[in-house]
Scaffold this motif. Structure first.
Motif, PDB file in Angstrom:
ATOM      1  N   ASP A  82      50.892  46.596  29.040  1.00  0.00           N
ATOM      2  CA  ASP A  82      50.349  46.166  29.676  1.00  0.00           C
ATOM      3  C   ASP A  82      48.283  46.251  29.781  1.00  0.00           C
ATOM      4  O   ASP A  82      48.742  46.964  28.952  1.00  0.00           O
ATOM      5  CB  ASP A  82      50.312  47.291  31.424  1.00  0.00           C
ATOM      6  N   ASN A  84      44.403  48.642  29.771  1.00  0.00           N
ATOM      7  CA  ASN A  84      44.436  49.721  30.773  1.00  0.00           C
ATOM      8  C   ASN A  84      43.323  49.557  31.471  1.00  0.00           C
ATOM      9  O   ASN A  84      43.079  48.250  32.372  1.00  0.00           O
ATOM     10  CB  ASN A  84      43.345  50.295  29.958  1.00  0.00           C
ATOM     11  N   ASP A  85      43.261  50.148  32.678  1.00  0.00           N
ATOM     12  CA  ASP A  85      42.669  49.884  33.679  1.00  0.00           C
ATOM     13  C   ASP A  85      40.756  50.431  33.247  1.00  0.00           C
ATOM     14  O   ASP A  85      40.532  50.863  32.171  1.00  0.00           O
ATOM     15  CB  ASP A  85      42.466  50.861  34.444  1.00  0.00           C
ATOM     16  N   TRP A  86      40.281  50.368  33.946  1.00  0.00           N
ATOM     17  CA  TRP A  86      38.322  49.913  33.479  1.00  0.00           C
ATOM     18  C   TRP A  86      38.038  51.706  33.846  1.00  0.00           C
ATOM     19  O   TRP A  86      38.369  52.057  34.005  1.00  0.00           O
ATOM     20  CB  TRP A  86      38.074  49.350  34.624  1.00  0.00           C
ATOM     21  N   VAL A  89      40.369  49.798  29.074  1.00  0.00           N
ATOM     22  CA  VAL A  89      40.063  47.987  28.438  1.00  0.00           C
ATOM     23  C   VAL A  89      39.417  47.798  27.875  1.00  0.00           C
ATOM     24  O   VAL A  89      39.676  46.784  26.671  1.00  0.00           O
ATOM     25  CB  VAL A  89      40.435  47.592  30.300  1.00  0.00           C
ATOM     26  N   LYS A  95      47.419  49.703  26.910  1.00  0.00           N
ATOM     27  CA  LYS A  95      48.591  50.848  27.112  1.00  0.00           C
ATOM     28  C   LYS A  95      49.230  51.122  25.712  1.00  0.00           C
ATOM     29  O   LYS A  95      50.470  50.520  25.122  1.00  0.00           O
ATOM     30  CB  LYS A  95      49.040  50.891  28.622  1.00  0.00           C
TER      31      LYS A  95
END
Length: 343
Positions: A82, A84-86, A89, A95
């Motif tokens: 997946d 990464n989140d902001w 990312v 990840k």
């Protein structure tokens, strides 16, 4: 006695495209025609894996151990990690833990599961498939030792909780799919053996299984520096290109807005995967790491590829008991239907 199962990626927004299928569960004919103990090979557009195989001048991108037309399949694979989140990312797109410890890793699934691993809902599948058996009795002993004698744990499918998937253990632990095996398989083909991340890939698992069943040690192959330098470039730019093509509106409408202009997310994704393969550094997108490996004239790679398992390319037919055979066409041709999942 082992029970019989009843009846290597999901895409992330970055769509790096590791070995996988778009549908994780579904039905197929009751069984393929690969005998118990045969190795089933495929060639697919498997993202960075295909990039590596093409760069080293070989053909097969995946290999699996058949437990017979009505039996299961043992193989090692991984789904797409997946993103990464902001704001992470922007600098480290994928990840790291999922990239380093690929899921599901080493697993045993049924015919429905392996069919939907290989073929997408739209009918697109591998460019090529085949199986090799070689010594039938010896090959069957490899499959049976893995099925009946090897330690394992049972998981519930992440996609359909009614489905169970067995996962063979190594050194008392689950076996993730480890991209670093393409650079250095360490002693994963020994008994006992070990490797970074307690990991294997599809072909290093088969070398281990060959030795585990008492059918002989499978020797590794060392690729010269110029070959792995080419492979490093291919992995980086392959992931970069697939990321650019796959982001579409997401890239234009989202990442270019939320990430600073000096962040090239797809370049960072390429760096991150290349770092993971070349140095087991899956947590950084610094280009220094993989380029240091690429530019060191003393650096080589030592591994066992699907072509080596099958005795193709530069690899001798004496390498494994499967390698003495020729390629047989793979078909699902028995009656009935089997439902299963591959993750």
């Amino acid at each position: 006695m082992r029970r019989f199962l009843t009846g290597c990626l999901a895409a992330s927004a970055l769509a790096v495209a590791f070995p996988a299928s778009a549908s994780e569960c579904g039905y197929t004919s009751a069984g393929w025609n690969a005998p118990n103990g045969a190795v089933v090979f495929s060639r697919s557009d498997d993202g960075p894996i295909r990039d590596v195989i093409d760069a080293i001048g070989e053909f097969r991108t995946h290999s699996m151990l058949s437990h017979g037309p009505s039996g299961g399949v043992t193989h090692a694979t991984m789904r797409d990690p997946d993103e990464n989140d902001w704001p992470t990312v922007c600098g480290t797109p994928l990840k790291a833990n999922q990239l380093q410890y690929g899921y599901p890793g080493l697993e045993q699934i049924n015919q429905g599961g392996i069919y939907h691993y290989l073929y997408e809902d739209n009918g697109q599948g591998p460019d090529w498939t085949a199986w090799q058996l070689g010594d039938p009795a010896g090959a069957a002993s490899i499959a049976d030792n893995l099925w009946f004698n090897h330690a394992y744990v049972t998981d519930i499918s992440r996609v359909d909780s009614s489905q169970i998937i067995d996962r063979p253990l190594w050194n008392g632990e689950r076996v993730p799919y480890s991209l670093y095996q393409y650079k250095d398989l360490e002693t994963s083909h020994h008994i006992p053996g070990s490797a970074a991340n307690n990991g294997m890939v599809c072909s290093t698992f088969l070398a281990y299984a060959h030795h585990y069943a008492g059918r002989g040690f499978v020797s590794e192959y060392t690729y010269p520096h110029e070959v792995i330098a080419n492979a490093s470039n291919a992995v980086h730019w392959g992931v970069h290109g697939q990321c650019k093509e796959s982001l579409g509106w997401f890239k234009n409408a989202a990442l270019t807005v939320i990430c600073p202009v000096f962040w090239n997310v797809c370049t960072n994704a390429g760096n991150q995967v290349a770092n993971c393969m070349s140095a087991n550094r899956c947590d950084t997108s610094s280009s220094v790491i993989w380029k240091r490996v690429r530019d060191d004239p003393n650096t080589t790679a030592t591994s066992i590829s699907p072509d080596r398992i099958g005795g193709w390319s530069v690899h001798p037919v004496s390498t494994t008991l499967w390698a003495s055979d020729y390629s047989h066409q793979l078909q699902w041709n028995s009656g009935g239907n089997v439902y299963g999942c591959w993750q």
